[in-house]
Scaffold this motif. Sequence first.
Motif, short mmCIF file in Angstrom:
data_model
loop_
_atom_site.label_atom_id
_atom_site.label_comp_id
_atom_site.label_asym_id
_atom_site.label_seq_id
_atom_site.Cartn_x
_atom_site.Cartn_y
_atom_site.Cartn_z
N ILE A 274 0.80 -1.26 0.03
CA ILE A 274 0.00 -0.06 0.04
C ILE A 274 1.07 1.23 -0.01
CG2 ILE A 274 -1.66 1.38 1.27
CD1 ILE A 274 -2.96 -1.40 2.22
N LEU A 275 1.87 1.24 0.81
CA LEU A 275 2.82 2.70 0.98
C LEU A 275 3.57 2.65 -0.36
CD1 LEU A 275 3.98 1.83 4.33
CD2 LEU A 275 2.74 3.91 3.79
N CYS A 278 -0.07 3.66 -2.93
CA CYS A 278 -1.40 4.39 -2.63
C CYS A 278 -1.37 5.69 -3.38
CB CYS A 278 -1.39 4.51 -1.04
SG CYS A 278 0.20 5.49 -0.39
N GLN A 280 -4.24 7.86 -2.20
CA GLN A 280 -4.92 8.73 -1.17
C GLN A 280 -4.87 8.10 0.33
OE1 GLN A 280 -8.66 9.94 -2.43
NE2 GLN A 280 -9.10 11.30 -0.82
N LEU A 281 -4.37 8.72 1.39
CA LEU A 281 -3.91 8.18 2.55
C LEU A 281 -4.16 9.25 3.69
CD1 LEU A 281 -2.92 5.27 3.14
CD2 LEU A 281 -0.72 6.31 3.51
N THR A 282 -5.02 8.91 4.76
CA THR A 282 -5.24 9.68 5.84
C THR A 282 -4.20 9.43 6.81
OG1 THR A 282 -6.37 8.10 7.30
CG2 THR A 282 -7.76 9.35 5.73
N GLU A 285 -4.35 6.00 8.76
CA GLU A 285 -4.00 4.74 7.81
C GLU A 285 -2.42 4.90 7.73
OE1 GLU A 285 -7.43 4.12 4.68
OE2 GLU A 285 -6.31 6.05 4.44
N ALA A 286 -1.77 6.06 7.46
CA ALA A 286 -0.41 6.06 7.25
C ALA A 286 0.67 5.79 8.40
CB ALA A 286 0.00 7.70 7.05
N LEU A 289 0.15 1.81 8.93
CA LEU A 289 0.90 1.07 7.81
C LEU A 289 2.49 1.35 8.41
CD1 LEU A 289 -1.01 2.43 4.71
CD2 LEU A 289 -1.10 0.08 5.58
N ASP A 336 -4.48 14.03 1.96
CA ASP A 336 -4.20 13.00 1.94
C ASP A 336 -3.60 12.47 0.28
OD1 ASP A 336 -5.74 12.57 4.47
OD2 ASP A 336 -7.64 11.83 3.35
N ALA A 340 0.09 10.59 0.15
CA ALA A 340 0.08 9.43 -0.56
C ALA A 340 1.28 9.65 -1.50
CB ALA A 340 -1.12 9.00 -1.26
#
Length: 361
Positions: A274-275, A278, A280-282, A285-286, A289, A336, A340
Amino acid sequence: MTITSLLATPSELTDSSSSKSAIVLMTRIRLARNLAGKSFPGWAREPQRAEILEACREALMATAPMKRGASAAVSELTDLEKQMLVERHLISRELSGSAAGSGVVINKDQTVSVMINEEDHLRIQVLRAGFQLKKAWSVINALDSELEDRLDYAFSPQLGYLTACPTNLGTGLRASAMMHLPALVIAGQMEKVVRAVNQLGMVVRGLFGEGSDASGSIFQISNQTTLGESEEAIIKRLGSVLESIIEHELNARAKLMETDSAKLFDKIGRAYGILQNCHQLTSTEAMNLLSLLRLGIDLMVFPEDSRAIIDRLFIEAQPGHIQRTAKHDLESNQRDILRAERLRTEFATFAKPNFTINGQN
């Protein structure tokens, strides 16, 4: 040095040379102090708050640790500067929203921060990357003694240092550690640990203190009692509790590796994917992860020299730090997207995972 220029430089927590501690990310010691004969900040009128702010700033800037530091009234700071200072743990959320007559003084290394007219006239704090309670205590004790020579502290022979909140009476000391406890979270054991810690006279909070969430499986553990114990006794007792929590976390990791390594590696592998991909990432979430990748470093899935990158990104992925890179106002969804993009760039060259560990795959 100004606050603006200070925020443009790495802190102890964002610098790539930070301590390589596996479980304790940061230790902090805070002392609450008030001036004799002056109303506590919550009761003081604006002219008296301004007088106290000026007196404290002058005394602080004359001390050895703070001479080349930065000083500002909260009213002089932009909203973004205040948010970044909170994210670096240099001021509290309460100070960032405080009334006129509040301020902060920070040393050039961002390891010592003194809030003025928060709940108390002075909230002196020392931050150290890793598990460094004794070193933090040595630094703050020396600064406190130097300040006491310059300012008349409110002190009672029976009650010790007088504070706005009775829970801080006595030493006025809060010692804490920011701990990364992902295995206890994954194993569903954190509630049990919190109850045990509370029974030992300690308290567990989230990433940014009281009322905050434990994003990234990061928890703050600190003492509750400040009266009836010496500073050294409080620090020693907290140190013992922290060592016990470290042992529980290591045991939880060992058990997960023994009984369900595939599930653990799957979580780490998915986080890595994902990292890298991605869009779009809040911030929450970041953090979650990044937490899994930091666990991967501890489990030798990633090389040890990757740890400093993750520890830096724990701070730099926060909203204020992402906003600063844009140089203009962003809506939350725009942040976000930018977060990302920033993380994709960081992880494009990040070491590939090695899931063949001690014969497991």
